[in-house]
Design a protein around this motif. Structure first.
Motif, PDB file in Angstrom:
ATOM      1  N   VAL A 298      46.629  50.597  53.001  1.00 52.58           N
ATOM      2  CA  VAL A 298      46.567  50.272  51.447  1.00 52.58           C
ATOM      3  C   VAL A 298      46.205  48.792  51.166  1.00 52.58           C
ATOM      4  O   VAL A 298      45.730  48.205  50.622  1.00 52.58           O
ATOM      5  N   PRO A 299      47.446  47.946  51.657  1.00 54.17           N
ATOM      6  CA  PRO A 299      47.320  46.455  51.227  1.00 54.17           C
ATOM      7  C   PRO A 299      46.077  45.883  51.781  1.00 54.17           C
ATOM      8  O   PRO A 299      45.696  45.064  50.864  1.00 54.17           O
ATOM      9  N   PRO A 300      45.470  46.082  52.993  1.00 51.11           N
ATOM     10  CA  PRO A 300      44.226  45.457  53.276  1.00 51.11           C
ATOM     11  C   PRO A 300      43.119  45.969  52.322  1.00 51.11           C
ATOM     12  O   PRO A 300      42.381  45.135  52.079  1.00 51.11           O
ATOM     13  N   LEU A 301      43.063  47.442  52.048  1.00 46.17           N
ATOM     14  CA  LEU A 301      42.227  47.859  51.244  1.00 46.17           C
ATOM     15  C   LEU A 301      42.338  47.118  49.656  1.00 46.17           C
ATOM     16  O   LEU A 301      41.188  46.813  49.168  1.00 46.17           O
ATOM     17  N   LEU A 302      43.816  46.933  49.114  1.00 46.39           N
ATOM     18  CA  LEU A 302      43.735  46.414  47.722  1.00 46.39           C
ATOM     19  C   LEU A 302      43.136  44.867  47.874  1.00 46.39           C
ATOM     20  O   LEU A 302      42.505  44.468  46.958  1.00 46.39           O
ATOM     21  N   ILE A 303      43.510  44.193  49.038  1.00 43.16           N
ATOM     22  CA  ILE A 303      43.036  42.732  49.033  1.00 43.16           C
ATOM     23  C   ILE A 303      41.503  42.751  49.112  1.00 43.16           C
ATOM     24  O   ILE A 303      40.636  42.180  48.434  1.00 43.16           O
ATOM     25  N   ILE A 304      40.683  43.828  49.830  1.00 44.20           N
ATOM     26  CA  ILE A 304      39.513  43.975  49.955  1.00 44.20           C
ATOM     27  C   ILE A 304      38.690  44.126  48.670  1.00 44.20           C
ATOM     28  O   ILE A 304      37.681  43.573  48.222  1.00 44.20           O
ATOM     29  N   LEU A 305      39.278  45.070  47.937  1.00 44.30           N
ATOM     30  CA  LEU A 305      38.614  45.344  46.606  1.00 44.30           C
ATOM     31  C   LEU A 305      38.963  44.656  45.372  1.00 44.30           C
ATOM     32  O   LEU A 305      37.940  44.228  44.710  1.00 44.30           O
ATOM     33  N   ILE A 306      40.074  44.128  45.349  1.00 40.39           N
ATOM     34  CA  ILE A 306      40.612  43.447  44.232  1.00 40.39           C
ATOM     35  C   ILE A 306      40.511  41.808  44.501  1.00 40.39           C
ATOM     36  O   ILE A 306      40.338  41.041  43.286  1.00 40.39           O
ATOM     37  N   GLY A 307      40.467  41.654  45.564  1.00 42.47           N
ATOM     38  CA  GLY A 307      40.447  40.059  46.048  1.00 42.47           C
ATOM     39  C   GLY A 307      39.500  39.483  45.415  1.00 42.47           C
ATOM     40  O   GLY A 307      39.458  38.366  44.701  1.00 42.47           O
ATOM     41  N   PRO A 308      38.225  39.837  45.636  1.00 40.55           N
ATOM     42  CA  PRO A 308      36.984  38.998  44.940  1.00 40.55           C
ATOM     43  C   PRO A 308      37.036  39.000  43.669  1.00 40.55           C
ATOM     44  O   PRO A 308      36.585  37.960  42.975  1.00 40.55           O
ATOM     45  N   SER A 309      37.434  39.980  43.048  1.00 39.62           N
ATOM     46  CA  SER A 309      37.547  39.957  41.464  1.00 39.62           C
ATOM     47  C   SER A 309      38.475  39.106  40.921  1.00 39.62           C
ATOM     48  O   SER A 309      38.271  38.010  39.949  1.00 39.62           O
ATOM     49  N   LEU A 310      39.746  38.913  41.492  1.00 41.78           N
ATOM     50  CA  LEU A 310      40.684  37.985  41.181  1.00 41.78           C
ATOM     51  C   LEU A 310      40.274  36.695  41.357  1.00 41.78           C
ATOM     52  O   LEU A 310      40.531  35.619  40.647  1.00 41.78           O
ATOM     53  N   PHE A 311      39.367  36.399  42.709  1.00 40.91           N
ATOM     54  CA  PHE A 311      38.897  35.020  42.719  1.00 40.91           C
ATOM     55  C   PHE A 311      37.765  34.468  41.944  1.00 40.91           C
ATOM     56  O   PHE A 311      37.687  33.451  41.340  1.00 40.91           O
ATOM     57  N   GLY A 312      37.031  35.666  41.417  1.00 42.05           N
ATOM     58  CA  GLY A 312      35.974  35.198  40.450  1.00 42.05           C
ATOM     59  C   GLY A 312      36.665  35.116  39.031  1.00 42.05           C
ATOM     60  O   GLY A 312      36.260  34.161  38.372  1.00 42.05           O
ATOM     61  N   ILE A 313      37.761  35.763  38.613  1.00 43.84           N
ATOM     62  CA  ILE A 313      38.281  35.399  37.395  1.00 43.84           C
ATOM     63  C   ILE A 313      38.952  34.007  37.514  1.00 43.84           C
ATOM     64  O   ILE A 313      39.028  33.107  36.455  1.00 43.84           O
ATOM     65  N   SER A 314      39.634  33.797  38.604  1.00 45.05           N
ATOM     66  CA  SER A 314      40.222  32.366  38.510  1.00 45.05           C
ATOM     67  C   SER A 314      39.310  31.224  38.544  1.00 45.05           C
ATOM     68  O   SER A 314      39.463  30.393  37.968  1.00 45.05           O
ATOM     69  N   GLN A 315      38.191  31.592  39.028  1.00 43.03           N
ATOM     70  CA  GLN A 315      36.941  30.318  39.222  1.00 43.03           C
ATOM     71  C   GLN A 315      36.645  30.322  37.648  1.00 43.03           C
ATOM     72  O   GLN A 315      36.360  29.078  37.289  1.00 43.03           O
ATOM     73  N   SER A 316      36.338  31.429  36.881  1.00 40.24           N
ATOM     74  CA  SER A 316      35.631  31.316  35.547  1.00 40.24           C
ATOM     75  C   SER A 316      36.708  30.616  34.563  1.00 40.24           C
ATOM     76  O   SER A 316      36.607  29.727  33.951  1.00 40.24           O
ATOM     77  N   LEU A 317      38.168  31.016  34.811  1.00 40.27           N
ATOM     78  CA  LEU A 317      39.075  30.347  34.059  1.00 40.27           C
ATOM     79  C   LEU A 317      39.003  28.939  34.450  1.00 40.27           C
ATOM     80  O   LEU A 317      39.337  28.109  33.260  1.00 40.27           O
TER      81      LEU A 317
END
Length: 324
Positions: A298-317
């Motif tokens: 579960v932790p690697p799956l969450l990182i793979i799925l949510i990680g890019p979105s969190l990175f994009g949000i941080s970049q946009s902010l």
């Protein structure tokens, strides 16, 4: 405790070590008089003469099922054997169930406990001597006592694990041995001959069960009472299936029913129980895999799925903040 710590501090940096050493010396002095002034058994001389006569010829040694006594352990028999007859019997029974049938098995176990306990206790004391000035009293006591306790109880724990592993091996091979025993009995062989043949056939696959069956066959050939031999067989194995099997054989002989018919019914029951055990393990497997799945999948799956979105949000902010 504050007063006690003040006394320890008064002794200097090595106060804790000196206190532990003082306790060890006092305990040794309390036990030493009892060891030195041990009452002599009037039968020791007779026992020694009998052992000397038994060791004169090799033929007598070969007749012994458990071999010759260890002379080095014989000198410390009063220290290496429990004085309580019930405790001695329980320890010997545990070792027999683990597969250790030697006459000195109890003494060997006690010697291993003492040697490892004292050895690891000395290691703990040496560790405290090296780092004693930087350790508190509680850590000093734990550093000395825990290795000694592990060394003393480690051999007994290992024997208990060996008993459990041997019982599992006997339980796994018993249905196959029962089927072979049924085939031999239906072919016209007696129960004694069938047990000997089964022990020879399953020796490569299930050596522990083959050893027990071989002992049963030899005791029957020696003329020992068959019900008592079967009861001792069940007691040595300490397996519920074998205890039920022994009860079936004894009742079949007592009431005069056919042994082949009793074996046929019981063999079918053992096959069903083996299938039920396999199904039980298969049903428990998903529950055991749940914890591993939650921890490692579960932790690697969450990182793979949510990680890019969190990175994009941080970049946009970050970019939006800089443009503003």
């Amino acid at each position: 405790m504050e007063t006690f710590n003040e006394y320890i501090a008064f002794l200097g940096p090595m106060g804790a070590l000196l206190f532990v050493g003082f306790i060890g010396v006092v305990m040794a002095l309390m036990v030493l008089p009892r060891l030195l002034h041990r009452e002599k058994d009037p039968l020791d001389r007779l026992r020694k003469s009998q052992e000397d006569q038994a060791s004169e010829t090799d033929a007598e040694v070969k007749l012994s099922r458990h071999g010759q006594r260890n002379k080095k352990l014989e000198r410390f028999a009063h220290l290496l054997e429990p004085q309580d007859a019930e405790q001695l019997s329980e320890t010997r029974k545990m070792l027999i169930r683990a597969g250790y049938r030697d006459r000195d098995a109890v003494r060997t176990l006690q010697a291993a406990q003492l040697i490892l306990g004292i050895g690891l206790l000395i290691v703990g004391v040496f560790y405290v001597v090296v780092l004693g000035s930087e350790m508190s009293l509680t850590k000093v006591i734990m550093a000395v006592m825990i290795p000694g306790g592990v060394g003393y109880y480690g051999p007994k724990y290992w024997v208990q694990k060996r008993v459990a592993a041997r019982q599992d091996a006997i339980m796994s091979g018993f249905p196959d041995a029962l089927d072979l025993l049924l085939v031999c009995v239906e072919a016209g062989q007696s129960l004694d001959q069938s047990i000997i043949r089964v022990s020879e056939e399953i020796e490569a696959s299930y050596p522990d069960l083959a050893e027990e069956l071989s002992m049963v066959a030899h005791e029957m050939k020696a003329g020992k009472d068959k019900p008592s031999v079967l009861k001792e067989f069940a007691d040595r194995c300490d397996v519920a299936d074998i205890s039920s099997f022994v009860t079936v054989l004894i009742q079949s002989a007592a009431f005069g029913t056919s042994i082949a018919e009793a074996l046929r019914v019981y063999a079918a029951e053992m096959r069903d129980k083996r299938v039920m055990r396999a199904e039980e393990k298969a049903n428990v497997l998903p529950t055991k895999l749940t914890v591993g799945t939650m921890m490692f999948c579960v932790p690697p799956l969450l990182i793979i799925l949510i990680g890019p979105s969190l990175f994009g949000i941080s970049q946009s902010l970050g970019g939006g903040g800089g443009g503003f």
